[in-house]
Design a protein around this motif. Structure first.
Motif, short mmCIF file in Angstrom:
data_model
loop_
_atom_site.label_atom_id
_atom_site.label_comp_id
_atom_site.label_asym_id
_atom_site.label_seq_id
_atom_site.Cartn_x
_atom_site.Cartn_y
_atom_site.Cartn_z
N LYS A 313 0.85 -1.19 0.00
CA LYS A 313 0.00 0.00 0.00
C LYS A 313 0.89 1.24 0.00
N ILE A 314 0.54 2.21 -0.83
CA ILE A 314 1.23 3.50 -0.86
C ILE A 314 0.18 4.58 -0.59
N THR A 315 0.38 5.34 0.47
CA THR A 315 -0.61 6.32 0.90
C THR A 315 -0.02 7.72 0.85
N PRO A 316 -0.58 8.62 0.03
CA PRO A 316 -0.11 10.01 0.04
C PRO A 316 -0.45 10.69 1.36
N LEU A 317 0.55 11.36 1.96
CA LEU A 317 0.36 12.04 3.24
C LEU A 317 0.35 13.55 3.09
N GLY A 318 0.62 14.04 1.89
CA GLY A 318 0.70 15.48 1.66
C GLY A 318 2.14 15.97 1.72
N ALA A 319 2.40 17.14 1.11
CA ALA A 319 3.73 17.76 1.11
C ALA A 319 4.80 16.80 0.55
N ASN A 320 4.44 16.03 -0.51
CA ASN A 320 5.37 15.10 -1.17
C ASN A 320 5.86 13.99 -0.26
N SER A 321 5.10 13.69 0.80
CA SER A 321 5.44 12.60 1.70
C SER A 321 4.42 11.47 1.53
N PHE A 322 4.88 10.24 1.76
CA PHE A 322 4.05 9.06 1.54
C PHE A 322 4.36 8.02 2.61
N GLU A 323 3.38 7.15 2.81
CA GLU A 323 3.59 5.96 3.65
C GLU A 323 3.61 4.75 2.73
N PHE A 324 4.56 3.85 3.00
CA PHE A 324 4.66 2.61 2.23
C PHE A 324 4.59 1.44 3.19
N LYS A 325 3.61 0.56 2.98
CA LYS A 325 3.47 -0.65 3.79
C LYS A 325 3.50 -1.85 2.86
N THR A 326 4.19 -2.87 3.28
CA THR A 326 4.20 -4.11 2.51
C THR A 326 4.41 -5.29 3.44
N GLU A 327 3.87 -6.41 3.04
CA GLU A 327 4.12 -7.66 3.74
C GLU A 327 4.18 -8.78 2.73
N GLY A 328 4.97 -9.80 3.05
CA GLY A 328 5.12 -10.91 2.14
C GLY A 328 5.20 -12.24 2.85
N GLN A 329 4.72 -13.28 2.19
CA GLN A 329 4.77 -14.65 2.71
C GLN A 329 5.40 -15.55 1.66
N GLY A 330 6.29 -16.46 2.12
CA GLY A 330 6.93 -17.39 1.20
C GLY A 330 8.20 -16.85 0.59
N ALA A 331 8.82 -15.88 1.26
CA ALA A 331 10.06 -15.29 0.76
C ALA A 331 11.27 -16.06 1.28
N ASP A 332 12.42 -15.81 0.65
CA ASP A 332 13.68 -16.38 1.12
C ASP A 332 14.53 -15.24 1.65
N LEU A 333 14.66 -15.17 2.98
CA LEU A 333 15.43 -14.11 3.64
C LEU A 333 16.72 -14.65 4.23
N THR A 334 17.20 -15.76 3.67
CA THR A 334 18.44 -16.36 4.16
C THR A 334 19.58 -15.34 4.15
N GLY A 335 20.30 -15.24 5.25
CA GLY A 335 21.43 -14.33 5.35
C GLY A 335 21.08 -12.95 5.83
N THR A 336 19.80 -12.66 6.02
CA THR A 336 19.40 -11.33 6.50
C THR A 336 19.68 -11.20 7.99
#
Length: 360
Positions: A313-336
């Protein structure tokens, strides 16, 4: 006559459909950009550092040189090279006035490497010598070698020891966009032979012309980028999950973002993916009811990319600012591991930051 007219119209319609199919099937043309170094600021002695300038084109530098010596890439104003800053250069003349680029500070087996953020189809550059009529000036032998992402050599050009002469153009090209780096060696044997003292430490170049998909698209960095992240590591390699909540502000040079028509790419630790242009949907703002706050407008995506279930989700907050939310399932985060690198690019706007993640 009517039958003939119908046949002619059908023929024209068929030709039009064929033309549209060919146009849609044709690959996007490669972009080309010329890097002339003339906007790089120089100091009172006529020399400057091109690193930040090159970063703006997606190029980073690395070096190899004797431990006891420092030999960085530099930009030099041709009016100061073996000269005093007179209006007319007396030794070297840049093809595009007035800056040239080279590596200095050593007569040893030095090298510099250009790493490209986007694979190239070709890299063209102009080699510069002390011009005819100037005092005899020596230039070292050199070689430039193009490599792909697997360190396979794709193309090379070289030249022996030289004195004064005219500029010449050299080309490194590949059959497909696969050039990820180019290394310039001070001598034609790529560091395996001894080198002689010369007036210049390395080859002088100017007017780099880079060609490849995406070349010329300069990313405008975010003015601010902050994020929180949670990571859930599963028992299997592709059984990890993540949640990210971030805010970002567009940079001063940005022309705005449009998630409906631009690719949205993000990175969480060792995982990265791209949500293709046209995948997001727009949800307009909703006014509040019964004293409750309304909902802000949002761009939303939900789908599966390379086997990973992703919501964003990308939500405009005004004044060229935004919120970005994301979630994922089934990813490979090995080494993080902490601190976790987070990156986000929307069209030609982007940025990266680090955060201390909560691991579960």
């Amino acid at each position: 006559m009517k039958s003939t007219s119908r046949m002619f119209k059908a023929f024209l319609l068929g030709e039009l459909i064929l033309l549209l199919v060919l146009m849609l099937a044709a690959p996007a043309g490669a972009g080309t950009i010329t890097i002339d170094f003339d906007s790089v600021p120089v100091d009172s002695t006529g020399f400057g550092n091109p690193s930040a300038y090159l970063t703006g084109f997606g190029i980073t530098l690395s070096y190899t040189f004797p431990v006891s010596q420092v030999a960085q890439l530099f930009v030099g104003d041709d009016r100061f090279i073996y000269d005093t800053g007179d209006p007319t250069p007396s030794v070297v003349q840049a093809p595009s006035p007035h800056n040239i680029v080279s590596q200095g500070g050593s007569n040893g087996p030095i090298t510099f490497t250009l790493h490209f953020s986007t694979p190239l189809e070709s890299s063209v550059f102009t080699r510069v010598l002390a011009f005819p009529g100037a005092p005899p000036t020596s230039h070292p032998a050199w070689a430039a070698v193009a490599f792909d992402a697997d360190d396979n050599e794709i193309a090379s050009v070289s030249e022996g020891f030289s004195l004064n002469g005219t500029p010449a153009t050299f080309t490194l090209s590949a059959a497909s966009p696969s050039i990820t780096r180019v290394t310039f060696f001070r001598d034609g044997t790529r560091g395996t032979a001894s080198v002689n003292f010369t007036a210049f430490s390395h080859v002088l170049t100017d007017n780099w012309v880079l060609t490849g998909p995406g070349v010329g698209v300069i990313e405008v960095p975010f003015a601010a980028f902050n994020a929180k992240v949670e990571i859930m590591l599963g028992p299997l390699a592709n059984d990890d999950a993540f949640e990210v909540k971030a805010t970002f502000t567009l940079g001063a040079g940005s022309n705005g973002i449009d998630p409906l028509t631009e690719d949205v790419s993000f990175q969480v630790g060792t995982f990265s993916t791209t949500i293709p242009a046209g995948s997001f949907h727009f949800k307009p703002a909703k006014p509040g009811k019964h004293g409750k706050p309304g909902k802000l407008a949002q761009f939303t995506f939900e789908g599966v990319i390379d086997g990973v279930a992703v919501e964003a989700k990308i939500t405009p907050l005004g004044a060229n600012s935004f919120e970005f939310k994301t979630e994922g399932q089934g990813a490979d985060l090995t080494g993080t591991a902490n601190p976790v690198t987070l990156g986000l690019t929307i069209g030609d706007d982007g940025g990266s930051t680090t955060a201390t993640a909560e691991f579960e």
